[in-house]
Design an enzyme around this catalytic site. Structure first.
Site, PDB file in Angstrom:
ATOM      1  N   HIS A 159      74.026 141.661  96.593  1.00 50.72           N
ATOM      2  CA  HIS A 159      75.017 141.805  97.673  1.00 50.72           C
ATOM      3  C   HIS A 159      74.739 140.893  98.863  1.00 50.72           C
ATOM      4  O   HIS A 159      75.657 140.332  99.464  1.00 50.72           O
ATOM      5  CB  HIS A 159      75.025 143.269  98.149  1.00 50.72           C
ATOM      6  CG  HIS A 159      76.269 143.666  98.857  1.00 50.72           C
ATOM      7  ND1 HIS A 159      76.773 144.941  98.816  1.00 50.72           N
ATOM      8  CD2 HIS A 159      77.124 142.980  99.630  1.00 50.72           C
ATOM      9  CE1 HIS A 159      77.877 145.004  99.527  1.00 50.72           C
ATOM     10  NE2 HIS A 159      78.104 143.830 100.040  1.00 50.72           N
ATOM     11  N   LYS A 176      77.517 145.734  93.106  1.00 50.65           N
ATOM     12  CA  LYS A 176      76.492 144.908  93.780  1.00 50.65           C
ATOM     13  C   LYS A 176      75.267 145.747  94.128  1.00 50.65           C
ATOM     14  O   LYS A 176      75.406 146.924  94.491  1.00 50.65           O
ATOM     15  CB  LYS A 176      77.060 144.299  95.063  1.00 50.65           C
ATOM     16  CG  LYS A 176      78.432 143.691  94.898  1.00 50.65           C
ATOM     17  CD  LYS A 176      78.936 143.015  96.147  1.00 50.65           C
ATOM     18  CE  LYS A 176      80.417 142.723  96.011  1.00 50.65           C
ATOM     19  NZ  LYS A 176      81.280 143.865  96.299  1.00 50.65           N
ATOM     20  N   ASP A 202      86.388 145.770  92.402  1.00 48.40           N
ATOM     21  CA  ASP A 202      85.108 145.392  92.992  1.00 48.40           C
ATOM     22  C   ASP A 202      84.561 146.539  93.830  1.00 48.40           C
ATOM     23  O   ASP A 202      85.264 147.109  94.668  1.00 48.40           O
ATOM     24  CB  ASP A 202      85.353 144.168  93.880  1.00 48.40           C
ATOM     25  CG  ASP A 202      84.092 143.656  94.540  1.00 48.40           C
ATOM     26  OD1 ASP A 202      83.507 142.705  94.007  1.00 48.40           O
ATOM     27  OD2 ASP A 202      83.692 144.206  95.580  1.00 48.40           O
ATOM     28  N   TYR A 236      79.039 150.372  99.460  1.00 46.97           N
ATOM     29  CA  TYR A 236      80.372 150.865  99.879  1.00 46.97           C
ATOM     30  C   TYR A 236      80.556 152.364  99.628  1.00 46.97           C
ATOM     31  O   TYR A 236      81.533 152.942 100.107  1.00 46.97           O
ATOM     32  CB  TYR A 236      81.507 150.170  99.116  1.00 46.97           C
ATOM     33  CG  TYR A 236      81.543 148.671  99.158  1.00 46.97           C
ATOM     34  CD1 TYR A 236      80.933 147.932 100.158  1.00 46.97           C
ATOM     35  CD2 TYR A 236      82.241 147.983  98.153  1.00 46.97           C
ATOM     36  CE1 TYR A 236      81.000 146.546 100.154  1.00 46.97           C
ATOM     37  CE2 TYR A 236      82.311 146.603  98.155  1.00 46.97           C
ATOM     38  CZ  TYR A 236      81.685 145.896  99.151  1.00 46.97           C
ATOM     39  OH  TYR A 236      81.758 144.538  99.127  1.00 46.97           O
TER      40      TYR A 236
END
Ligand code: A2P
Length: 319
Positions: A118, A85, A50, A55
């Protein structure tokens, strides 16, 4: 250790492993750390990974999958289930498809297995943290979700879903969606059990994916409420398991998917060992009584003068 799989409502034949590795870390650890952890995880048997544009780990995860292929750790891209996301700056109808194409380019992949919204808010394109109140907008969910549906129709992602959505916000999508969200990825752990959301998702064929199953103790917003829970410690002693294993087993027993983060090989191994034992009814009853509090508050979206003035408002008052 083989990991059980779930079938998603998206109608794709490919199933999703119920335990996978999340790659959110604060501060960003650098691509080498991510690549190393993903390769170690693949060697141990993890097949679900993921990431998210937010990120900054998309490129490193893509690189790790390429290395795993060339090392022969996996035979094809098909062998792994990859989620990414879309960040709030791209939560605008005309930015969704370009955002997914950028993600795929960074990951050097032709498709994702899952693409998620997200967070249910929009930001001004290009806005950087800390966000100014005037940069936060309510999401035009109809245009954003319709564009997400197009992403799936075009085959750029095998399924679509959301993250951090409340029951109210899910209902808003379900009211018009041609393709309902397959997954809602939310914080879920023994200290934030999400019972009402789980009931809603079960009733509507939406699989919950639990992030921060250990309470996110390493994250800036995380809590030690799980790993330092006295109840979990007592159960762990009586079972001869670690507190983390007890927490992960509890999440698994809720029938949801787990997105756990560890960049440590020993802990990656330990966290896999949750499928050949179970909690007793008494253990589950005690865990049900653990005091509840949300760790992932998303306070960055709240301001006195902005769209969301309180946590209550942001999370629709839901528990
Ligand atoms: P590390 O990456 O050093 O292993 P969550 O999945 O709830 O977000 O929690 C992630 C945090 O929990 C990370 O800081 C991770 O650290 C730590 N962690 C992961 N597995 C374990 C474990 N088995 N025992 C203790 N801490 C763990």
């Amino acid at each position: 250790m083989s990991i059980p799989q779930v079938t998603l409502s998206s109608g794709n034949a490919k199933t999703m492993p119920v335990l996978g590795l999340g790659t959110a870390a604060d501060p960003f650890p650098g691509p080498e750390t991510v690549v190393k952890a993903v390769l170690e995880a693949i060697e141990l048997g993890y097949r679900m990974f993921d990431t998210a544009s937010f990120y900054q780990t998309e490129a490193a995860l893509g690189e790790a999958i390429l290395q795993a292929l060339s090392l022969g750790l996996i035979k094809s891209r098909e062998d792994v289930f990859i989620t990414s996301k879309i960040w709030c700056c791209d939560n605008h109808g005309d930015r969704v498809l370009p955002a997914l194409r950028t993600t795929l380019q960074k990951m050097k992949m032709d498709y994702l297995d899952q693409y998620l919204i997200h967070f249910p808010a929009s930001l001004k394109p290009g806005a950087t943290f800390p966000y100014k109140p005037e940069e936060v907008f309510s999401i035009d969910i109809k245009s954003v979700w319709t564009a997400m549906e197009e992403c799936q129709t075009l085959g750029l992602t095998k399924s679509i879903g959301v993250s951090n959505f409340t029951r109210k916000k899910l209902a808003d999508i379900l009211a018009f969606a041609k393709i309902p969200p397959a997954v809602n990825q939310v914080e879920m752990n023994p200290a934030w059990q999400q019972r009402k959301l789980m009931e809603f998702c079960n009733a509507n064929g939406i699989t919950i994916a639990a992030y921060s199953p250990l309470g996110g103790p390493g994250a800036c917003w995380g809590s030690k409420g799980v790993l330092e829970s006295e109840v979990l410690k007592e159960i762990s002693t009586s079972k001869g398991k670690s507190v983390a294993q007890v927490a992960l087993r509890w999440v698994y027993e809720q029938g949801v998917v787990i997105v756990m983060k560890s960049f440590n090989k020993e802990r990656l191994k330990q966290n896999l060992e949750i499928f050949d034992w179970e909690l007793t009814d008494e253990d589950s009853k005690r865990i049900a009584e653990i005091p509840q509090s949300r760790a992932s508050l998303a306070e960055m979206f709240i301001s006195e003068t902005g769209l969301f003035k309180s946590l209550e408002q942001l999370w629709d008052g839901e528990q």
